[in-house]
Design a protein around this motif. Structure first.
Motif, short mmCIF file in Angstrom:
data_model
loop_
_atom_site.label_atom_id
_atom_site.label_comp_id
_atom_site.label_asym_id
_atom_site.label_seq_id
_atom_site.Cartn_x
_atom_site.Cartn_y
_atom_site.Cartn_z
N UNK A 24 0.74 -1.29 0.03
CA UNK A 24 -0.04 0.17 0.05
C UNK A 24 0.68 1.21 -0.07
N UNK A 25 1.92 1.04 0.65
CA UNK A 25 2.72 2.37 0.69
C UNK A 25 3.61 2.63 -0.75
N UNK A 29 3.85 4.72 -6.30
CA UNK A 29 5.06 5.06 -7.01
C UNK A 29 5.15 4.47 -8.32
N UNK A 30 4.32 3.24 -8.59
CA UNK A 30 4.27 2.27 -9.76
C UNK A 30 3.05 2.95 -10.75
N UNK A 31 1.85 3.14 -9.99
CA UNK A 31 0.76 3.14 -10.69
C UNK A 31 0.41 4.68 -11.10
N UNK A 32 0.66 5.69 -10.19
CA UNK A 32 -0.11 6.89 -10.27
C UNK A 32 1.11 8.24 -10.36
N UNK A 36 6.15 7.52 -3.23
CA UNK A 36 5.81 6.73 -2.11
C UNK A 36 4.50 7.32 -1.33
N UNK A 37 3.81 6.45 -0.81
CA UNK A 37 2.64 6.83 0.16
C UNK A 37 2.99 7.19 1.49
N UNK A 110 -6.19 -2.72 -3.85
CA UNK A 110 -6.39 -4.07 -3.64
C UNK A 110 -5.42 -4.89 -4.34
N UNK A 111 -5.26 -4.58 -5.59
CA UNK A 111 -4.31 -5.32 -6.48
C UNK A 111 -2.81 -5.18 -5.75
N UNK A 112 -2.41 -4.00 -5.31
CA UNK A 112 -1.11 -3.88 -4.53
C UNK A 112 -0.91 -4.69 -3.34
N UNK A 113 -2.00 -4.86 -2.67
CA UNK A 113 -2.07 -5.53 -1.43
C UNK A 113 -2.01 -7.32 -1.75
N UNK A 114 -2.77 -7.53 -2.81
CA UNK A 114 -2.83 -9.05 -3.03
C UNK A 114 -1.59 -9.53 -3.74
#
Length: 152
Positions: A24-25, A29-32, A36-37, A110-114
């Motif tokens: 989640x953190x 960085x990779x998607x938008x 980093x969050x 959800x995709x990132x956590x998965x």
């Protein structure tokens, strides 16, 4: 469940629970945003507690799976491969069940956590040994002379 298989499944579960929230953190960085969050670092411990709580039943089921797989499959690489596939399936089912996502719409978080949890599960499965450590055999020859009871 054998003690060591329980220890093994616990280690794998904890790896995913401790490192899974990192997805989640780093996903922004990779998607938008390309950043980093870091605000989620403040609630990292809460994310870990959520992971531990929501995945508790999965951990118990995974422990049973580990016991069955290690008893029935004797080839190490096949054991690890089967455990990896089942671990990923259990991880995804748990995440989607608790998130209430049964539709085809998948959110990025959800995709990132998965993805992160699946990587952690597979890494833990391959990193830790499924077999208990073997103690070195006790040598029957020792450096001390035998005690003779016939001495005066």
């Amino acid at each position: 469940m054998k003690f060591y298989q329980g220890e093994y499944s616990s280690k794998v579960w904890l790896v995913a629970a401790l490192f899974g929230p990192i997805g989640l953190i780093v996903y922004p960085f990779f998607y938008s945003t390309g950043k980093f969050n870091l605000s989620l670092l403040q609630v990292y411990h809460v994310l870990v507690v959520i992971e531990l709580t929501f995945s508790f039943l999965t951990w118990l089921l995974f422990g049973l799976v580990v016991e069955i797989v290690t008893r029935t499959i004797k080839v190490h690489i096949i054991q690890k491969s089967v455990l990896s596939l089942i671990g990923i399936a259990l991880t995804l089912l748990t995440i989607y069940w608790f998130c209430g996502i049964w539709s085809l719409r998948i959110e990025h978080d959800i995709l990132a956590v998965s993805l992160t949890n699946s990587i952690c599960i597979v890494s833990g499965i391959w990193f830790f040994k499924t077999d208990p450590p073997v103690s070195p055999p006790i040598s029957s020859t020792s450096n001390t002379p035998p005690i003779n009871s016939n001495e005066n």
